[in-house]
Design an enzyme around this catalytic site. Structure first.
Site, PDB file in Angstrom:
ATOM      1  CG  ASN A 106      61.587  46.283 100.743  1.00  0.00           C
ATOM      2  OD1 ASN A 106      60.990  47.244 100.698  1.00  0.00           O
ATOM      3  ND2 ASN A 106      62.784  45.975  99.777  1.00  0.00           N
ATOM      4  CG  HIS A 123      58.273  49.827 107.063  1.00  0.00           C
ATOM      5  ND1 HIS A 123      58.083  50.553 105.829  1.00  0.00           N
ATOM      6  CD2 HIS A 123      58.485  50.978 107.960  1.00  0.00           C
ATOM      7  CE1 HIS A 123      58.327  51.857 106.051  1.00  0.00           C
ATOM      8  NE2 HIS A 123      58.448  52.139 107.295  1.00  0.00           N
ATOM      9  CB  CYS A 139      46.741  35.215 123.564  1.00  0.00           C
ATOM     10  SG  CYS A 139      45.208  36.071 124.036  1.00  0.00           S
ATOM     11  N   GLY A 192      65.549  52.084  95.298  1.00  0.00           N
ATOM     12  CA  GLY A 192      64.355  51.606  95.082  1.00  0.00           C
ATOM     13  C   GLY A 192      63.080  51.972  96.034  1.00  0.00           C
ATOM     14  N   PRO A 219      65.042  54.157  88.724  1.00  0.00           N
ATOM     15  CG  PRO A 219      63.770  52.168  87.592  1.00  0.00           C
ATOM     16  CD  PRO A 219      64.440  52.647  88.971  1.00  0.00           C
TER      17      PRO A 219
HETATM   18  N1  APR Z   1      65.151  49.084  90.720  1.00  0.00           N
HETATM   19  C1  APR Z   1      64.994  50.191  91.488  1.00  0.00           C
HETATM   20  N2  APR Z   1      64.137  50.969  91.961  1.00  0.00           N
HETATM   21  C2  APR Z   1      62.753  50.793  91.144  1.00  0.00           C
HETATM   22  C3  APR Z   1      62.855  49.549  90.407  1.00  0.00           C
HETATM   23  C4  APR Z   1      64.072  48.721  90.066  1.00  0.00           C
HETATM   24  N3  APR Z   1      63.756  47.581  89.436  1.00  0.00           N
HETATM   25  N4  APR Z   1      61.309  49.385  90.173  1.00  0.00           N
HETATM   26  C5  APR Z   1      60.814  50.372  90.795  1.00  0.00           C
HETATM   27  N5  APR Z   1      61.612  51.071  91.301  1.00  0.00           N
HETATM   28  C6  APR Z   1      61.264  52.191  92.308  1.00  0.00           C
HETATM   29  C7  APR Z   1      60.035  53.135  91.567  1.00  0.00           C
HETATM   30  O1  APR Z   1      60.488  54.118  90.870  1.00  0.00           O
HETATM   31  C8  APR Z   1      59.763  53.878  93.121  1.00  0.00           C
HETATM   32  O2  APR Z   1      60.547  54.958  93.152  1.00  0.00           O
HETATM   33  O3  APR Z   1      60.864  51.762  93.449  1.00  0.00           O
HETATM   34  C9  APR Z   1      60.240  52.697  93.999  1.00  0.00           C
HETATM   35  C10 APR Z   1      59.091  52.107  94.765  1.00  0.00           C
HETATM   36  O4  APR Z   1      58.211  53.151  95.669  1.00  0.00           O
HETATM   37  P1  APR Z   1      57.111  52.723  96.727  1.00  0.00           P
HETATM   38  O5  APR Z   1      56.258  51.687  95.763  1.00  0.00           O
HETATM   39  O6  APR Z   1      56.469  53.779  97.106  1.00  0.00           O
HETATM   40  O7  APR Z   1      57.769  51.830  97.766  1.00  0.00           O
HETATM   41  P2  APR Z   1      58.461  52.318  98.999  1.00  0.00           P
HETATM   42  O8  APR Z   1      59.252  53.323  98.680  1.00  0.00           O
HETATM   43  O9  APR Z   1      59.289  51.221  99.304  1.00  0.00           O
HETATM   44  O10 APR Z   1      57.295  52.627  99.798  1.00  0.00           O
HETATM   45  C11 APR Z   1      57.609  52.987 101.499  1.00  0.00           C
HETATM   46  O11 APR Z   1      55.347  52.796 101.850  1.00  0.00           O
HETATM   47  O12 APR Z   1      53.346  51.743 101.780  1.00  0.00           O
HETATM   48  C12 APR Z   1      54.506  51.903 102.556  1.00  0.00           C
HETATM   49  O13 APR Z   1      55.173  50.485 104.249  1.00  0.00           O
HETATM   50  C13 APR Z   1      55.052  50.687 102.811  1.00  0.00           C
HETATM   51  O14 APR Z   1      57.606  50.024 103.213  1.00  0.00           O
HETATM   52  C14 APR Z   1      56.592  51.045 102.270  1.00  0.00           C
HETATM   53  C15 APR Z   1      56.673  52.284 102.160  1.00  0.00           C
END
Ligand code: APR
Length: 248
Positions: A106, A123, A139, A192, A219
């Site tokens: 994040n 990231h 710059c 997450g 979840p």
């Molecule tokens: N608690 C825990 N997990 C959750 C919750 C919650 N309240 N709500 C959603 N999730 C989960 C979803 O089920 C999903 O598996 O969080 C996950 C989010 O996945 P992504 O949206 O793909 O996010 P992430 O895995 O962090 O993406 C990784 O991708 O786009 C790039 O750079 C960006 O850092 C990001 C990377």
């Protein structure tokens, strides 16, 4: 095994672990009102194409569109608060200094606002700006001319968000530290994240191969479920306080 027994087992693993590594993704900030990326309907990538909004090429093609989207996200984050999941991790670190390494995909700064320190931000940081092209003597980031995006009025260099876009290398030292933490931990919590983006997602496999237990908090099923010993099907704000509290 039913959920309560899974949580009890995972809590015992936390108590037994000399070192806990935690990998978080956008889901830990969902309960702070911050959209995730890959969730159907609500995810950012359901509204925008990542190649348009999260690559250097996309930024060069439409700098105003990308800059304004990051400004929108910065505004949303400034109005968001860390949730009980972020707080549980920060409080665990305060109670057990040196026993936890927090690694996040994040860029929202919510772990740090909850009180976590030494966060390995794979990231980058959405609130940091940097020059798009290698900066010349003219710059100066604090003299950049306001704009969408701000720019150098001498050479036209553009400012861009200090985040890692697709196709860009992760900060080397940060990734190294994260991979080392994965190698030495006794337990890795994967919270997450869909586990779709590498090298971040590869940390779970590194930990597993090095002998650590791996527990997912999500979840929904993820691409890392097969790497985990256990998957706790709940949200970060519900599960982490129970998992990390001293109550057990
Ligand atoms: N608690 C825990 N997990 C959750 C919750 C919650 N309240 N709500 C959603 N999730 C989960 C979803 O089920 C999903 O598996 O969080 C996950 C989010 O996945 P992504 O949206 O793909 O996010 P992430 O895995 O962090 O993406 C990784 O991708 O786009 C790039 O750079 C960006 O850092 C990001 C990377």
């Amino acid at each position: 095994m039913e959920e309560g027994a899974l949580l009890d087992t995972a809590t015992t693993w936390v108590e037994q672990a000399r070192h806990v590594a935690v990998l978080t993704g956008a889901g830990i900030s969902a309960e702070s009102g911050v959209p995730t990326f890959r969730e159907a309907q609500t995810g950012y990538w359901a509204q925008f194409r990542p190649e348009d909004m999260a690559t250097e090429e996309g930024f060069r093609a439409h700098p105003r569109r990308v800059w304004d989207w990051y400004q929108h996200r910065r505004g949303l984050l400034a109005a968001s608060q860390p949730n009980a999941g972020h707080v549980a991790l920060a409080q665990f670190q305060q109670r057990h200094p040196g026993r936890i390494t927090l690694i996040t995909q994040n860029v929202d700064g919510l772990h740090q606002r909850a009180g976590s320190t030494g966060v390995l931000c794979l990231h980058g940081d959405i609130f940091a700006d940097r020059w798009l092209d290698t900066p010349r003597n003219c710059c100066h980031i604090d003299h950049a001319v306001a704009g969408h995006p701000p720019y150098c009025d001498r050479c036209g260099n553009l400012l861009r968000p200090g985040v890692v876009w697709f196709g860009e290398p992760l900060p080397y030292a940060t990734l190294e530290a994260a991979q080392q933490a994965a190698r030495v931990c006794d337990l890795m919590l994967v919270v997450g994240t869909a586990g779709a983006v590498y090298p971040a997602a590869g940390l779970a496999r590194i930990a597993r191969d090095a002998g650590a237990r791996v527990v997912i908090v999500n979840p929904q099923p993820t691409e890392l479920d097969a790497v985990a010993h256990e998957a706790l099907r709940g949200t970060a704000a519900q599960v982490l306080p129970a998992l990390l509290s001293e109550a057990h």
